[in-house]
Structures are given as structure tokens and as C-alpha cells.
Design a protein around this motif. Structure first.
Motif, PDB file in Angstrom:
ATOM      1  N   LYS A 130       0.837  -1.198   0.000  1.00 46.86           N
ATOM      2  CA  LYS A 130       0.000   0.000   0.000  1.00 46.86           C
ATOM      3  C   LYS A 130       0.875   1.252   0.000  1.00 46.86           C
ATOM      4  N   GLU A 131       1.952   1.220   0.754  1.00 47.36           N
ATOM      5  CA  GLU A 131       2.863   2.368   0.807  1.00 47.36           C
ATOM      6  C   GLU A 131       3.533   2.609  -0.539  1.00 47.36           C
ATOM      7  N   THR A 134       0.999   4.253  -2.830  1.00 40.46           N
ATOM      8  CA  THR A 134       0.823   5.658  -2.433  1.00 40.46           C
ATOM      9  C   THR A 134       1.967   6.505  -2.958  1.00 40.46           C
ATOM     10  N   LYS A 138       1.911   9.531  -5.808  1.00 40.62           N
ATOM     11  CA  LYS A 138       2.390  10.860  -5.409  1.00 40.62           C
ATOM     12  C   LYS A 138       3.487  11.328  -6.352  1.00 40.62           C
ATOM     13  N   VAL A 202      -4.905   6.248  -0.764  1.00 39.44           N
ATOM     14  CA  VAL A 202      -3.613   6.095  -1.444  1.00 39.44           C
ATOM     15  C   VAL A 202      -3.329   7.198  -2.453  1.00 39.44           C
ATOM     16  N   GLY A 203      -4.305   8.108  -2.674  1.00 43.12           N
ATOM     17  CA  GLY A 203      -4.007   9.253  -3.528  1.00 43.12           C
ATOM     18  C   GLY A 203      -4.802   9.378  -4.810  1.00 43.12           C
TER      19      GLY A 203
END
Length: 413
Positions: A130-131, A134, A138, A202-203
């Protein structure tokens, strides 16, 4: 004395006769006046507007025309100012929503073509946490001059972007039809809330969903992706998504205007356009209704299909049809972004009046062109602007709407 009385009586009778005749005549004239009075009043009423030269004459309106409020009015001034600082090339890029081939190259591609944004797919995030996802999203728009749309297609069922990835194992969205059959409209709305929360975390700022086509049979193209063939139920779905998903910061895209209707799944071959031959009034009185409800509730975007709707426009697919776009603006009353369905998933050049499909899509009235090969679409549109096929005015109108959307929703500050 007797003679005097007789003469007096005769005079009184004559005077009474004269008075009676006069009274009768007066009543007749007065009656004529009263009968003509309404005509005179009506004539004065009709002529009154002409007395005031500043008052526009009243024109009978088409009953199908809907008064439209600009839903991106809040960002309009900033958009107009930003447009002054953009090159022609940058404006062309702002009409393209590219489908991402590789998340690692997305930042460079965004900058190279000044894209309005990108649609990401599950293939872009295989093996990512998930990171990681994200950070990838970004990074994709970090260095762009104009902040981008970061889009997903999270419908549930077979059409998902991240919910089926191991990183999001807590989410498991059924196909919309299954969700509705299991728990009704309340279950569908709960799923919408969860999808929006997940995407926002997550954006993502846009979801190319929900499908609000009406479908009644399992052999129809949109059967599992839609929730019902009931106009009121689907309209409530469109209205809910427009109000509550977008309030959480994720724009929705109502799909697929003017509606896939009864087209069987077997009709799609990947070559050319599928056809809808239903009567125009059937489409306007049923399929249009959920789009009207969504538009009235503030939907940010509507996707137009690649279907040839023969009784609305027999020469163009919907995405390439100027007349169908006019109906979307007027009869449906939509002032938001109009987006094509994927414009290069088949060859639609036969419906493009001799133009490149991306060029015809601009001429038809789309604000965003959804394509896999955005480099070709970019070059085709830019060449058409240079040679005057696409006017500077039309280009600026579309880009102003895209920028107004971005400022209104907070994508741009």
C-alpha cells in the motif's frame, strides 16, 4: 282642469318613453364595452414588453431543455488566469487522460505530454505494498506544471484497480449487480463508501465508475456491471454516488451515456462499433434519467460510449457525435466534464467524418479523451489545432473546463 290633467299624463308618458329608450340604449352600449374589454386587455398585455426596450422577449422553450448551472464556477477565474500562461501544446495535453502502461515511467510521460492525468490499472501495481502504491501515485504528478487527475476504475467484480491486490485484502467488492441482489441499494451504497475511502487513502482523486446503464438480461453487455433495469433504482444510485463519493474527495464518472441498453455481450468483437437500434424516445425517456439525476446532484464527469446509437445519430458513435453531446449539455443539463470511453480499443475512424478519431472527439464536444496511445492522440489533436480543423476557441473552452474542475475540486490550489 280636466284637459290639463290629460295633457300632463300624456307628457309624463312621453317623458317615460324617452327615458326608457335612453336607458335601454345606454345598457346596450355598456354591455358591448364590457364584452370587448377582455380583448382590449389581452392586447395591451401582449404589447407591454415592447414598452421596455431592455426586457428580452419571452421565447417558448423546448420542454426537454434543462437549465444548467456551472458546477465548476468556483474555479473558473483561476482557470482563466492559468490558461493565459499555457502554450498550445500544454493545452492539448490537458485534454488527454492517458492509460498508464508502467507506473515507473508515468512521471516522465505526464511531463512530456502535459497530460490532464492518467488512469492506472491493477497491472501497474503488481507486487506493491500500500505504501509503494501511495508513493507511486504521489510521484506521478509531483513535478507537473498542472496537477493531474489520478484515476482508477474501481467498480467491483471483474473491474477493479487495487481492491483485488494483496495489499488491500480487507476489501472484497462484489460486482454491482451481485451487491444489489444480496443487500439492495443500501449494500450498494455501503460499497461505494468503502471504495471511496480506499481510493482516497492512497491518492486517487477520480474513479471511473459507477456504471448506470440499465440492463435486464444476463446476456447483455452491462448486466453484471449495472445494478438493475429499474430507472428509479439506478437513478438513486447515480444520485448517491454524485453526492457522497465526491464529498470525500474522489470524483465519479457516470458511465456510459447515452446507455448501452439491450446490446448483447456477443455483439462486441473488438472491431468497429456495436449498434443500438432502439427508438430515440425510448432512450430519452429511460436511459437518460439516471444521468439527469446524477447531473442534478453534481456529478463531475460523464463518460460517453463508443456505441452507434442509430436513432440518435446514425453517422457517429456516441463519443464522436456532436448532436449527442448537445443533448447531454441541454436535455440532461450537464455542465461538468465529458469524457470519451477508451477511444483506441477499436477502430472508430469510419465514424469520424474523415478526421482522426481523437480529433473528431474534440470536435464533438469532449473535454477529456481517454486513450492508451496518448502520444498519437496528442500529435493528431495538435496538428488539427495548427491547421485550423480545431479552433483555438474550442480548445480553450475544453481546457478551461478541465482547469476549472481541478481548481474547484482542490486538485489545483
Amino acid at each position: 282642469m280636466k284637459k290639463f290633467v290629460i295633457i300632463s299624463i300624456i307628457l309624463i308618458l312621453i317623458a317615460g318613453g324617452i327615458f326608457g329608450y335612453s336607458l335601454y340604449h345606454f345598457m346596450q352600449v355598456n354591455d358591448m364595452f364590457n364584452k370587448s374589454e377582455p380583448v382590449a386587455t389581452e392586447a395591451v398585455t401582449e404589447a407591454e414588453p415592447a414598452k421596455d426596450a431592455t426586457e428580452a422577449p419571452k421565447v417558448k422553450r423546448d420542454d426537454n431543455i434543462v437549465d444548467t448551472k456551472n458546477i465548476f464556477e468556483e474555479g473558473a477565474d483561476k482557470a482563466s488566469a492559468a490558461l493565459q500562461d499555457m502554450t498550445q501544446e500544454e493545452m492539448v495535453g490537458q485534454m488527454l487522460l492517458g492509460i498508464c502502461a508502467d507506473s515507473s515511467t508515468a512521471p516522465a510521460e505526464m511531463q512530456k505530454y502535459a497530460l490532464a492525468g492518467m488512469l492506472f490499472t491493477s497491472e501497474n501495481f503488481q507486487g506493491m505494498s500500500k505504501e509503494d502504491i501511495t508513493n507511486a501515485l504521489k510521484t506521478a504528478g509531483a513535478d507537473t506544471k498542472v496537477k493531474p487527475i489520478i484515476a482508477a476504475q474501481e467498480e467491483g467484480g471483474n473491474y477493479t484497480t487495487i481492491s483485488d491486490l494483496p495489499a488491500f485484502s480487507e476489501y472484497d467488492f462484489n460486482a454491482p449487480r451481485t451487491e444489489f441482489e444480496n443487500g439492495g441499494l443500501q449494500a450498494v451504497q455501503k460499497a461505494e463508501d468503502d471504495k471511496t475511502t480506499m481510493l482516497k487513502s492512497v491518492g486517487f482523486n477520480m474513479n471511473i465508475a459507477p456504471v448506470i446503464d440499465l440492463a435486464s438480461s444476463g446476456d447483455q453487455m452491462m448486466y453484471t456491471r449495472s445494478i438493475s433495469d429499474d430507472v428509479d433504482t439506478v437513478s438513486s444510485y447515480a444520485e448517491y454516488a454524485s453526492k457522497f463519493d465526491q464529498a470525500k474527495g474522489v470524483s465519479i464518472v457516470l458511465s456510459h451515456f447515452p446507455g448501452y441498453g439491450t446490446i448483447p455481450d456477443s455483439a462486441y468483437t473488438g472491431v468497429g462499433a456495436v449498434e443500438d437500434d432502439r427508438p430515440a424516445e425510448t432512450i430519452r425517456s429511460t436511459d437518460y434519467t439516471p444521468f439527469k439525476k446524477g447531473a442534478a446532484a453534481g456529478a463531475h464527469c460523464i463518460m460517453v460510449s463508443n456505441v452507434l446509437v442509430k436513432n440518435l445519430d446514425s453517422a457517429h458513435t456516441a463519443a464522436l457525435s456532436p448532436s449527442i453531446h448537445t443533448e447531454l449539455r441541454t436535455n440532461v443539463g450537464f455542465s461538468g466534464l465529458i469524457m470519451t470511453d477508451v477511444l483506441d480499443d477499436a477502430d472508430y475512424s469510419a465514424y469520424a467524418e474523415g478526421n482522426k478519431p481523437a480529433v473528431q472527439a474534440v470536435l464533438a464536444g469532449n473535454d477529456l479523451i481517454l486513450v492508451k496511445d496518448y502520444a498519437t492522440a496528442y500529435n493528431d489533436i495538435l496538428a488539427a489545432v495548427k491547421d485550423g480543423t480545431i479552433s483555438e476557441t474550442q480548445l480553450k473552452d475544453a481546457v478551461t473546463r478541465v482547469l476549472s474542475y481541478k481548481y474547484t475540486t482542490g486538485i489545483m490550489k
